[in-house]
Design a protein around this motif. Structure first.
Motif, PDB file in Angstrom:
ATOM      1  N   GLY A   1       0.573  11.559   4.757  1.00  0.00           N
ATOM      2  CA  GLY A   1       0.448  10.344   5.560  1.00  0.00           C
ATOM      3  C   GLY A   1      -0.853   9.607   5.358  1.00  0.00           C
ATOM      4  N   ASN A   2      -1.687  10.052   4.420  1.00  0.00           N
ATOM      5  CA  ASN A   2      -2.950   9.355   4.160  1.00  0.00           C
ATOM      6  C   ASN A   2      -2.700   8.052   3.401  1.00  0.00           C
ATOM      7  OD1 ASN A   2      -4.553  11.505   5.273  1.00  0.00           O
ATOM      8  ND2 ASN A   2      -4.149  12.667   3.387  1.00  0.00           N
ATOM      9  N   ARG A   3      -3.452   7.033   3.745  1.00  0.00           N
ATOM     10  CA  ARG A   3      -3.278   5.717   3.138  1.00  0.00           C
ATOM     11  C   ARG A   3      -3.921   5.675   1.756  1.00  0.00           C
ATOM     12  NH1 ARG A   3      -2.704   0.352   5.804  1.00  0.00           N
ATOM     13  NH2 ARG A   3      -3.112  -1.246   4.228  1.00  0.00           N
ATOM     14  N   LEU A   4      -3.196   5.096   0.795  1.00  0.00           N
ATOM     15  CA  LEU A   4      -3.697   4.911  -0.561  1.00  0.00           C
ATOM     16  C   LEU A   4      -3.532   3.445  -0.947  1.00  0.00           C
ATOM     17  CD1 LEU A   4      -1.965   7.937  -2.362  1.00  0.00           C
ATOM     18  CD2 LEU A   4      -4.306   7.851  -1.516  1.00  0.00           C
ATOM     19  N   SER A   5      -4.534   2.902  -1.618  1.00  0.00           N
ATOM     20  CA  SER A   5      -4.389   1.561  -2.147  1.00  0.00           C
ATOM     21  C   SER A   5      -3.521   1.608  -3.400  1.00  0.00           C
ATOM     22  CB  SER A   5      -5.756   0.966  -2.480  1.00  0.00           C
ATOM     23  OG  SER A   5      -6.345   1.688  -3.564  1.00  0.00           O
ATOM     24  N   GLU A   6      -3.129   0.438  -3.884  1.00  0.00           N
ATOM     25  CA  GLU A   6      -2.346   0.399  -5.124  1.00  0.00           C
ATOM     26  C   GLU A   6      -3.118   1.034  -6.263  1.00  0.00           C
ATOM     27  OE1 GLU A   6       0.566  -2.949  -6.134  1.00  0.00           O
ATOM     28  OE2 GLU A   6      -0.948  -3.980  -4.918  1.00  0.00           O
TER      29      GLU A   6
ATOM     30  N   TRP B   1       0.843  -1.188   0.000  1.00  0.00           N
ATOM     31  CA  TRP B   1       0.000   0.000   0.000  1.00  0.00           C
ATOM     32  C   TRP B   1       0.883   1.245   0.000  1.00  0.00           C
ATOM     33  CZ3 TRP B   1      -0.144   3.394   4.301  1.00  0.00           C
ATOM     34  CH2 TRP B   1       0.496   2.937   5.454  1.00  0.00           C
ATOM     35  N   TYR B   2       0.268   2.382  -0.232  1.00  0.00           N
ATOM     36  CA  TYR B   2       1.027   3.624  -0.370  1.00  0.00           C
ATOM     37  C   TYR B   2       0.469   4.680   0.577  1.00  0.00           C
ATOM     38  CZ  TYR B   2       2.876   1.560  -4.669  1.00  0.00           C
ATOM     39  OH  TYR B   2       3.490   0.743  -5.572  1.00  0.00           O
ATOM     40  N   SER B   3       1.310   5.653   0.871  1.00  0.00           N
ATOM     41  CA  SER B   3       0.871   6.819   1.643  1.00  0.00           C
ATOM     42  C   SER B   3       1.323   8.082   0.916  1.00  0.00           C
ATOM     43  CB  SER B   3       1.445   6.786   3.067  1.00  0.00           C
ATOM     44  OG  SER B   3       2.859   6.786   3.052  1.00  0.00           O
ATOM     45  N   ASP B   4       0.474   9.132   0.978  1.00  0.00           N
ATOM     46  CA  ASP B   4       0.809  10.396   0.320  1.00  0.00           C
ATOM     47  C   ASP B   4       1.669  11.246   1.262  1.00  0.00           C
ATOM     48  OD1 ASP B   4      -0.883  11.484   2.217  1.00  0.00           O
ATOM     49  OD2 ASP B   4      -2.550  11.793   0.836  1.00  0.00           O
ATOM     50  N   PRO B   5       2.123  12.388   0.814  1.00  0.00           N
ATOM     51  CA  PRO B   5       2.990  13.227   1.668  1.00  0.00           C
ATOM     52  C   PRO B   5       2.347  13.587   3.005  1.00  0.00           C
ATOM     53  CG  PRO B   5       3.118  13.970  -0.595  1.00  0.00           C
ATOM     54  CD  PRO B   5       2.042  12.936  -0.559  1.00  0.00           C
TER      55      PRO B   5
END
Length: 321
Positions: free
Chosen positions: A251-256, A245-249
């Motif tokens: 710190g919010n969680r982002l799915s692939e 998974w990813y996080s934006d600058p």
């Protein structure tokens, strides 16, 4: 004093069980021996190929090593996937073919009526056969698992030791799977009294069990979460990657999917992770948990097998007439 009032010692019951089931046990040992010799010969050919091509000693992070390993697979290991599937099914077959006839054949032939009139009684006769058959099966499966692990070593370089097809063929998990097939077949033989049906259900259990295990295996221990400043994993420690998974600058969680929907080509997305404040998070089980996971899975499958055998004893004691 009548014979029915004298209960023979446990050793005598086990010896009698060995004599009754000796043909099946000898057949099991013979088949396992032949298959093991074939795997040892083929495994020597594969390991020699690893040395000849250099695929076993090169740096797996390099492109040249990947090309070398592909050449090894093409020259030496074309048949490994097919043989791997055969050995995968074969392991469970041993449990099913030994456990299925254990009780069902005696019901079909009517020999239980004679056996139960002896001093040991139906419970001890049944338990003795299950204990002896299960013990021999466990030892043979453990030895077979050692051969399989050595034979599968080239494929571990490609898929890692946590690969589902390889994980279930290591000795601890293989023993548990074979014992479950043995327990299912024995219980089915006691209830249904048909050898073919009992063996079929044991085989089905052996094939289905790994799919159930895969669904719960990642939860044996809490996975780790590691931030990575790249689009691909940099680890070469044979870890088992469960998800990304990813996080934006902020710190919010982002799915692939959300991350890839940001747009741009691969180079642009890579720059977002490397310099743009976005972070890839790798959820994984570390490589050093392989053996703990093996013993955890061996534990619950063996307990399941013991419960199935206990149910077979209970059925024979209370329900079989």
């Amino acid at each position: 004093m009548s014979a029915t009032t004298l209960a023979p010692p446990r050793s005598a019951v086990l010896r009698a069980a060995g004599l009754r089931h000796r043909p099946a046990l000898l057949t099991l040992l013979a088949v396992m021996g032949v298959v093991s010799v074939a795997l040892l010969l083929h495994g020597w050919y594969l390991h020699d190929g690893l040395d000849r091509t250099g695929a076993g000693s090169c740096d797996p992070t390099t492109t040249a090593c990947a090309a070398t390993f592909k050449r090894f697979l093409h020259q030496y290991a074309d048949t490994m996937p097919m043989l791997g599937n055969v050995s995968y099914v074969l392991g469970g077959m041993f449990g099913a073919f030994l456990g299925g006839p254990l009780l069902a054949r005696e019901f079909e032939h009517g020999t239980v009526r004679f056996a139960w009139t002896q001093g040991a009684g139906r419970t001890r006769w049944t338990a003795g056969g299950l204990v002896l058959g299960g013990a021999v099966l466990a030892v043979v499966a453990a030895l077979f698992g050692l051969v399989l692990r050595w034979w599968n070593a080239p494929l571990e370089l490609l898929g890692g030791q946590f690969h589902p097809d390889l994980f279930v063929q290591a000795s601890p998990v293989l023993v548990g799977r074979v014992l479950v097939a043995f327990g299912v077949a024995a219980l089915a033989g006691a209830v249904l009294r048909r050898t073919v049906l009992a063996v079929g259900l044991g085989l089905a259990a052996s094939v289905a069990l790994p799919f159930l295990a895969v669904a719960v295996r990642s939860h044996y221990m809490a996975p780790l979460d590691e931030p990575v400043r790249a689009m691909t994993s940099l680890a070469v420690d044979d870890r088992w990657v469960l998800s990304v998974w990813y996080s934006d600058p902020a710190g919010n969680r982002l799915s692939e999917a959300d991350f890839y929907n940001l747009g741009g080509d691969y180079a642009h997305l890579q720059s977002l992770v490397h310099d743009g404040g976005y972070t890839m998070h790798e959820v994984y089980q570390p490589a050093d948990r392989f053996w703990p996971f093996q013993w955890i899975e061996f534990g619950w499958t063996t307990l399941l097998a013991v419960a199935l055998c206990a149910a077979a004893v209970w059925w024979v004691r209370r329900r079989a007439v």
